[in-house]
Design a protein around this motif. Structure first.
Motif, PDB file in Angstrom:
ATOM      1  N   PHE A  53       0.909  -1.383   0.000  1.00 18.18           N
ATOM      2  CA  PHE A  53      -0.048   0.057  -0.100  1.00 18.18           C
ATOM      3  C   PHE A  53       0.771   1.245  -0.029  1.00 18.18           C
ATOM      4  O   PHE A  53       1.808   1.344   0.672  1.00 18.18           O
ATOM      5  CB  PHE A  53      -0.805   0.227   1.274  1.00 18.18           C
ATOM      6  N   PRO A  54       0.692   2.241  -0.925  1.00 19.16           N
ATOM      7  CA  PRO A  54       1.764   3.274  -1.057  1.00 19.16           C
ATOM      8  C   PRO A  54       1.385   4.210   0.088  1.00 19.16           C
ATOM      9  O   PRO A  54       0.185   4.317   0.615  1.00 19.16           O
ATOM     10  CB  PRO A  54       1.139   3.924  -2.491  1.00 19.16           C
ATOM     11  N   GLY A  55       2.467   4.738   0.634  1.00 19.89           N
ATOM     12  CA  GLY A  55       2.563   5.687   1.536  1.00 19.89           C
ATOM     13  C   GLY A  55       2.445   5.192   2.962  1.00 19.89           C
ATOM     14  O   GLY A  55       2.598   6.105   3.837  1.00 19.89           O
ATOM     15  N   ASN A  56       2.353   4.074   3.135  1.00 21.59           N
ATOM     16  CA  ASN A  56       2.177   3.536   4.468  1.00 21.59           C
ATOM     17  C   ASN A  56       3.735   3.059   4.957  1.00 21.59           C
ATOM     18  O   ASN A  56       4.347   2.223   3.998  1.00 21.59           O
ATOM     19  CB  ASN A  56       1.216   2.124   4.647  1.00 21.59           C
ATOM     20  N   GLY A  57       4.478   2.902   6.033  1.00 22.46           N
ATOM     21  CA  GLY A  57       5.222   2.557   6.662  1.00 22.46           C
ATOM     22  C   GLY A  57       5.376   0.927   6.422  1.00 22.46           C
ATOM     23  O   GLY A  57       6.371   0.243   6.362  1.00 22.46           O
ATOM     24  N   THR A  58       4.203   0.383   6.828  1.00 22.32           N
ATOM     25  CA  THR A  58       3.864  -0.885   6.830  1.00 22.32           C
ATOM     26  C   THR A  58       2.657  -1.346   6.190  1.00 22.32           C
ATOM     27  O   THR A  58       1.623  -0.711   6.207  1.00 22.32           O
ATOM     28  CB  THR A  58       3.698  -1.188   8.396  1.00 22.32           C
ATOM     29  N   THR A  59       2.853  -2.289   5.410  1.00 27.55           N
ATOM     30  CA  THR A  59       1.614  -3.034   4.513  1.00 27.55           C
ATOM     31  C   THR A  59       1.243  -3.975   5.394  1.00 27.55           C
ATOM     32  O   THR A  59       1.906  -5.082   5.587  1.00 27.55           O
ATOM     33  CB  THR A  59       1.977  -3.531   3.226  1.00 27.55           C
ATOM     34  N   TYR A  60      -0.020  -3.961   5.585  1.00 27.59           N
ATOM     35  CA  TYR A  60      -0.621  -5.060   6.571  1.00 27.59           C
ATOM     36  C   TYR A  60      -1.573  -6.200   5.781  1.00 27.59           C
ATOM     37  O   TYR A  60      -1.627  -7.184   6.201  1.00 27.59           O
ATOM     38  CB  TYR A  60      -2.030  -4.511   7.392  1.00 27.59           C
ATOM     39  N   PHE A  61      -1.737  -5.704   4.352  1.00 26.07           N
ATOM     40  CA  PHE A  61      -2.627  -6.655   3.520  1.00 26.07           C
ATOM     41  C   PHE A  61      -2.006  -6.448   1.984  1.00 26.07           C
ATOM     42  O   PHE A  61      -2.269  -5.533   1.568  1.00 26.07           O
ATOM     43  CB  PHE A  61      -4.115  -6.332   3.716  1.00 26.07           C
ATOM     44  N   LEU A  62      -1.362  -7.557   1.488  1.00 27.01           N
ATOM     45  CA  LEU A  62      -0.844  -7.436   0.026  1.00 27.01           C
ATOM     46  C   LEU A  62      -1.933  -7.705  -0.948  1.00 27.01           C
ATOM     47  O   LEU A  62      -1.942  -7.228  -2.106  1.00 27.01           O
ATOM     48  CB  LEU A  62       0.154  -8.587  -0.096  1.00 27.01           C
ATOM     49  N   PRO A  63      -2.836  -8.518  -0.816  1.00 22.29           N
ATOM     50  CA  PRO A  63      -3.843  -8.669  -2.047  1.00 22.29           C
ATOM     51  C   PRO A  63      -4.660  -7.504  -2.569  1.00 22.29           C
ATOM     52  O   PRO A  63      -5.548  -7.146  -1.471  1.00 22.29           O
ATOM     53  CB  PRO A  63      -4.835  -9.800  -1.349  1.00 22.29           C
ATOM     54  N   HIS A  64      -4.219  -6.982  -3.583  1.00 24.60           N
ATOM     55  CA  HIS A  64      -4.741  -5.723  -4.161  1.00 24.60           C
ATOM     56  C   HIS A  64      -5.640  -5.566  -5.069  1.00 24.60           C
ATOM     57  O   HIS A  64      -6.847  -5.139  -4.953  1.00 24.60           O
ATOM     58  CB  HIS A  64      -3.459  -5.195  -4.709  1.00 24.60           C
ATOM     59  N   ASP A  65      -5.462  -6.511  -6.131  1.00 27.57           N
ATOM     60  CA  ASP A  65      -6.383  -6.459  -7.264  1.00 27.57           C
ATOM     61  C   ASP A  65      -6.223  -7.874  -8.051  1.00 27.57           C
ATOM     62  O   ASP A  65      -5.425  -8.060  -8.767  1.00 27.57           O
ATOM     63  CB  ASP A  65      -6.394  -5.233  -8.146  1.00 27.57           C
ATOM     64  N   PRO A  66      -7.279  -8.940  -7.953  1.00 28.89           N
ATOM     65  CA  PRO A  66      -7.100  -9.892  -8.694  1.00 28.89           C
ATOM     66  C   PRO A  66      -6.962  -9.773 -10.410  1.00 28.89           C
ATOM     67  O   PRO A  66      -6.364 -10.685 -10.834  1.00 28.89           O
ATOM     68  CB  PRO A  66      -8.349 -10.604  -8.184  1.00 28.89           C
ATOM     69  N   THR A  67      -7.423  -8.753 -10.727  1.00 28.12           N
ATOM     70  CA  THR A  67      -7.549  -8.412 -12.176  1.00 28.12           C
ATOM     71  C   THR A  67      -6.190  -7.812 -12.588  1.00 28.12           C
ATOM     72  O   THR A  67      -5.957  -7.586 -13.916  1.00 28.12           O
ATOM     73  CB  THR A  67      -8.585  -7.644 -12.605  1.00 28.12           C
ATOM     74  N   ALA A  68      -5.406  -7.329 -11.752  1.00 20.15           N
ATOM     75  CA  ALA A  68      -4.147  -6.782 -12.143  1.00 20.15           C
ATOM     76  C   ALA A  68      -2.842  -7.433 -12.578  1.00 20.15           C
ATOM     77  O   ALA A  68      -1.826  -7.317 -12.101  1.00 20.15           O
ATOM     78  CB  ALA A  68      -3.602  -5.791 -10.887  1.00 20.15           C
ATOM     79  N   HIS A  69      -3.319  -8.217 -13.533  1.00 18.81           N
ATOM     80  CA  HIS A  69      -1.984  -8.886 -14.421  1.00 18.81           C
ATOM     81  C   HIS A  69      -1.482  -8.016 -15.324  1.00 18.81           C
ATOM     82  O   HIS A  69      -2.104  -7.091 -15.711  1.00 18.81           O
ATOM     83  CB  HIS A  69      -2.574 -10.167 -15.092  1.00 18.81           C
TER      84      HIS A  69
END
Length: 413
Positions: A53-69
């Motif tokens: 996640f942009p702008g966060n020091g820590t990303t808590y959750f990576l699954p972003h967009d299942p269509t983002a191939h």
């Protein structure tokens, strides 16, 4: 952007994108749009299914967009930029990719009309999974289109693979070295199971979820759902697998406001309507109702699950289901003679990204069929998809059971 002079340079370029993807811990696939006439790299992108996640020091959750191939993103990038950059038409361009496109990306590329050039084969989810260039997953007329516009670069010794396909793609008929081929293949193989597990298991099972209908008006999760879809949490079906006539108004009203008269709803395990969206095909022909619904819900969930406030993150985790536990309901099923249908079933597979809890009826449902098709034709398309979709996800479209819902929609169209 650079100008390339050979298939080797093209594959090296997209292999670098795959390396960026691997470093991001997502599917290690990269692609680029290249001008056939000049060799210019117009755009290069990699997979963003899992993304910090942009702008966060820590990303808590990576699954972003299942269509983002990578390839799907390149198609949408093209339509966003074709007018301002005065780009050539797709039939004068080639999407070069490190890996044989999946069903979603193949359907997207064929819908847009790009030439396609490929390095490595994916024998599980790739559209050329049998390596025979017969494209058995594609409807016959679309199969011919692929055979006329796609190519698989030859590979020098020691792999010694002959060129396969037409000469329409950029650098058609040319050869790449074995090192580039093995990089494209092995870097994906190293990433695929880890990413699939992360995507498929990114949500609590239904018996541990809480009902979002109980969220207060000032809940950030409720507000995000309503911002995404005005019908969110306004309808509840007594059986989430058997929605009734209560679903007709959101489906119809959403379709009436869409570029193409169609809409797709996502219902959670409690029977709540979470999202109902139509397509924006006037912006890009692949931005159909299903693509907007699955992508919109995923990106909203990713955003909430990375909120700076730990209370918001906890609420999102407790109340927002993984789509594999929900039910997707189409107003109109996709037309199985079109590449959009291949794209749609592929995108559904990417949304699940693995096994789906078996239930009756299916969690992939439609109210009406297009007038020119049959349930059998739709099932045949699903059954002919590459092995990932038939063996792991088990794509199985089915008409809704409720005759009241069918009648209510028929009366409104």
């Amino acid at each position: 952007m650079s100008t390339l002079n050979s298939a080797q340079e093209a594959v090296d370029t997209v292999a670098n994108e795959a390396i960026y993807a691997a470093l991001q811990q997502t599917f290690a696939v990269g692609g680029a749009i290249i001008n056939n006439a000049t060799g210019e790299v117009i755009a290069a992108l990699h997979n963003n299914v899992l993304m910090p996640f942009p702008g966060n020091g820590t990303t808590y959750f990576l699954p972003h967009d299942p269509t983002a191939h990578g390839e799907r993103q390149l198609v949408d990038w093209y339509y966003e930029n074709v007018a301002p950059l005065n780009l050539p038409p797709p039939n004068q361009l080639t999407v070069v990719t490190t890996l044989d496109p999946c069903a979603m990306c193949a359907g997207s590329l064929l819908t847009a009309g790009f030439n396609v050039a490929v390095s490595a084969i994916d024998d599980y989810a790739g559209i050329n999974y049998n390596s025979q260039f017969t494209f058995p997953s594609l409807p016959p007329q679309i199969r011919q289109q692929a055979q006329n516009t796609w190519g698989y670069y030859a590979i020098a010794a020691p792999v010694s693979r002959a060129y396969q396909g037409s000469n329409s793609p950029v650098f058609g008929g040319q050869t790449i070295d074995s090192a580039a081929y093995f990089l494209c293949s092995s870097i994906f193989s190293a990433s695929v199971n880890t990413v699939r597990d992360a995507s498929n298991n990114s949500g609590l099972p239904p018996d541990q979820l809480q009902n979002p209908a109980n969220l207060p008006a000032n809940s950030k999760v409720r507000q995000a759902l309503t911002a995404l879809s005005p019908f969110a949490l306004t309808v509840q079906s007594s059986n989430p697998r058997d929605p009734g006539a209560e679903l007709a108004p959101p489906l119809l009203k959403t379709a009436q406001q869409s570029t193409v008269f169609n809409s797709v709803a996502l219902i959670d395990p409690f029977g709540n309507l979470l999202v109902c969206l139509g397509g924006v095909e006037n912006q890009s022909p692949i931005r159909t109702a299903f693509m907007e619904t699955t992508r919109g819900y995923a990106v909203m969930r990713w955003t909430l699950m990375n909120d700076p406030d730990p209370a918001v993150r906890a609420e999102a985790a407790q109340y927002l289901t993984h789509p594999k536990y929900g039910t997707f309901v189409f107003l109109y099923a996709p037309d199985p003679t079109t590449p959009q249908a291949v794209m749609t079933f592929g995108a559904y597979g990417s949304t699940m990204e693995g096994p789906v809890p078996q239930s009756y009826p299916s969690n992939l449902q439609y109210v009406l069929l297009p007038s020119n098709t049959t349930p059998q034709a739709l099932s045949t398309l699903a059954q002919n998809l590459p092995p990932f979709y038939t063996q792991s996800v088990q794509v199985a479209p089915a008409q809704v059971l409720s005759q009241d819902l069918i009648n209510a929609v028929k009366n409104g169209v």
